[in-house]
Scaffold this active site. Structure first.
Site, PDB file in Angstrom:
ATOM      1  N   LYS A   3      -9.468   6.454   7.165  1.00 19.09           N
ATOM      2  CA  LYS A   3      -8.579   7.027   6.136  1.00 19.09           C
ATOM      3  C   LYS A   3      -9.161   8.318   5.553  1.00 19.09           C
ATOM      4  O   LYS A   3     -10.294   8.684   5.844  1.00 19.09           O
ATOM      5  CB  LYS A   3      -8.335   5.983   5.032  1.00 19.09           C
ATOM      6  CG  LYS A   3      -7.620   4.750   5.553  1.00 19.09           C
ATOM      7  CD  LYS A   3      -6.224   5.084   6.075  1.00 19.09           C
ATOM      8  CE  LYS A   3      -5.377   3.866   6.367  1.00 19.09           C
ATOM      9  NZ  LYS A   3      -5.426   3.383   7.756  1.00 19.09           N
TER      10      LYS A   3
HETATM   11  C1  LIG Z   1       0.457   1.918   6.476  1.00 14.63           C
HETATM   12  C2  LIG Z   1      -0.698   0.979   6.295  1.00 14.63           C
HETATM   13  N1  LIG Z   1      -0.597  -0.025   5.402  1.00 14.63           N
HETATM   14  C3  LIG Z   1      -1.597  -0.888   5.186  1.00 14.63           C
HETATM   15  C4  LIG Z   1      -2.793  -0.751   5.861  1.00 14.63           C
HETATM   16  C5  LIG Z   1      -3.877  -1.755   5.619  1.00 14.63           C
HETATM   17  O1  LIG Z   1      -5.008  -1.149   5.131  1.00 14.63           O
HETATM   18  P1  LIG Z   1      -6.425  -1.927   5.133  1.00 14.63           P
HETATM   19  O2  LIG Z   1      -6.973  -1.793   6.508  1.00 14.63           O
HETATM   20  O3  LIG Z   1      -7.227  -1.192   4.107  1.00 14.63           O
HETATM   21  O4  LIG Z   1      -6.145  -3.318   4.746  1.00 14.63           O
HETATM   22  C6  LIG Z   1      -2.962   0.263   6.778  1.00 14.63           C
HETATM   23  C7  LIG Z   1      -4.241   0.404   7.498  1.00 14.63           C
HETATM   24  O5  LIG Z   1      -4.413   1.046   8.478  1.00 14.63           O
HETATM   25  C8  LIG Z   1      -1.888   1.163   7.010  1.00 14.63           C
HETATM   26  O6  LIG Z   1      -2.013   2.171   7.879  1.00 14.63           O
END
Ligand SMILES: Cc1ncc(COP(=O)(O)O)c(C=O)c1O
Length: 405
Positions: free
Chosen positions: A207
């Protein structure tokens, strides 16, 4: 195939297709590589030496700094954005059977969080150009059981928040924004994550800033912020993490059924040094974005639409669309060929109904969401990290040119 001037690179000086890959194996350009600098390394070492590894003062500092960056009254750190979404839906008091409308063009985590909270996900198709939820499709999907809208600011481009906000207001719906791609995103002067009741962010390794794994919820309401903290630590009373402090042992009480979703100081140690660089990194990703726009312009491939007036794109993903008829190669062959050229690529995303679990559990069909399906079957993300050099960007363009050759 026409060759653009920008596809010339030090690794491919003639710009002609050659048997040699643009980058050799030992120079493979990793997709989504984080930029880790000395201050965060020193801060992690400091945490290790202090022996305070779990939730503590560094998490509190990251919450404070992130809230200040976004202009939010409260920010609650979590172990991930998935956890942030899950607990936001619970803190919004959604009940089993309540419907949450979201996009099919997202990571599975968005839909899984709705399911883990016991609510029912309902998909609405995206706009073909912006790749974000189409407010008209959202309105069509509303039923008497709809309780919330969960937009994803895809790739860092803000959703149409005027239309979605108006819909939420008219229909009395909770708004939970998935801002996993949208740390720097703005819409008409307002920051992503502050439109609705909850804004959920990801600090996963790829990210725009990272804590390894990590997430954050922005929330306006103080009581909801306190509830999120409680839910993130087994339902234990606020600040239970202080129970082992040198002020002496403090009893805690479990007041509801919670989860183990708290962020560690070890994670926050990275984030507190990443956050101050977020704006300068965006400047760099904007430069790479413009280089890509110019470099791909004459190639038989679709590039991202320009951002809408009055908006700020967080430049999280640069997505190309490969149309086999126009590009002369299938998307999957393009992915393999780019890897063979020494360039890491990603797919964001196969639409959610393409996955067997959701098809079997809910009877969802990709064809019911034709825009998300088409994008998901054609899309390829190319490297866009802040650490990408001019030479790296030129190699990506040369590799795409060569693959489309
Ligand atoms: C659009 C979206 N929502 C939620 C997430 C979930 O994030 P995390 O990996 O921090 O749980 C991601 C992760 O890549 C994502 O791209």
């Amino acid at each position: 195939m026409k060759q653009s001037a920008s596809s010339l690179s030090p690794s491919n000086p003639s710009g002609k297709r050659s048997a040699r890959p643009v980058r050799s194996k030992d120079r493979f350009l990793v997709f989504g590589r984080p930029t880790i600098e000395e201050p965060e390394i020193a801060e992690v070492v400091d945490s290790l030496k202090s022996c305070w590894l779990g939730t503590g003062p560094k998490v509190a500092r990251l919450e404070k700094d992130f809230a200040a960056y976004k202009g939010s009254p409260h920010a609650v750190a979590m172990h991930s954005c998935t956890a942030a979404l899950h607990l936001s839906i619970l803190a919004a008091d959604l009940k089993p059977g309540d419907e949450v409308i979201t996009t099919p063009l997202t990571f599975c985590a968005t839909v899984n969080a709705i399911l883990h909270a016991g609510a029912t996900p309902v998909l609405a198709d995206v706009d073909r150009t912006t790749m974000n939820l189409d407010p008209n499709r959202v309105e069509e999907a509303i039923t008497p059981r709809t309780r919330a809208i969960l937009p994803v600011h895809f790739a860092g481009r803000p959703c149409d928040m005027d239309a979605l906000g108006d819909l939420a207001k008219r229909k009395d719906l909770v708004m939970i924004e998935d801002c996993a791609h949208a740390i720097e995103t703005e819409y008409k002067g307002r920051k992503a994550g502050l439109f609705g009741d909850f804004g959920c962010f990801s600090f996963y390794a790829t990210k725009n800033i990272t804590t390894g794994e990590g997430g954050m919820v922005l929330v306006r309401d103080e009581r909801k912020a306190a509830r999120l903290k409680t839910l993130a630590l087994h339902g234990m009373t606020k600040d239970a993490w202080k129970r082992f402090s040198d002020d002496g042992y403090k009893h805690y009480q479990v007041v509801e059924l919670g989860f183990k979703y708290n962020m560690m100081d070890l994670q926050a140690a990275i984030g507190i040094h990443q956050l101050p660089r977020v704006e300068s990194w965006l400047v760099r990703r904007n430069e790479i974005w413009r280089t890509y726009d110019r470099g791909f312009a004459s190639l038989p491939i679709e590039i991202p639409a320009p951002e809408e007036k009055g908006t700020r794109h967080a430049r999280h993903l640069y997505t190309l669309l490969v149309d086999e008829k126009r590009s002369g190669i299938s998307r999957d062959a393009f992915l393999s060929a780019m890897t063979a050229q020494g360039i890491g690529v990603g797919v964001h995303y196969l639409s959610v109904p393409e996955h067997p679990y959701y098809r079997e559990a809910f009877g969802w069909k990709p064809e019911a969401f034709p825009n998300a399906m088409e994008i998901g079957r054609r899309t390829v993300s190319v490297p866009l990290s802040a650490g990408i050099t001019d030479e790296d960007a030129a190699d990506v363009i040369a590799a795409v040119g060569s693959v489309l050759g």
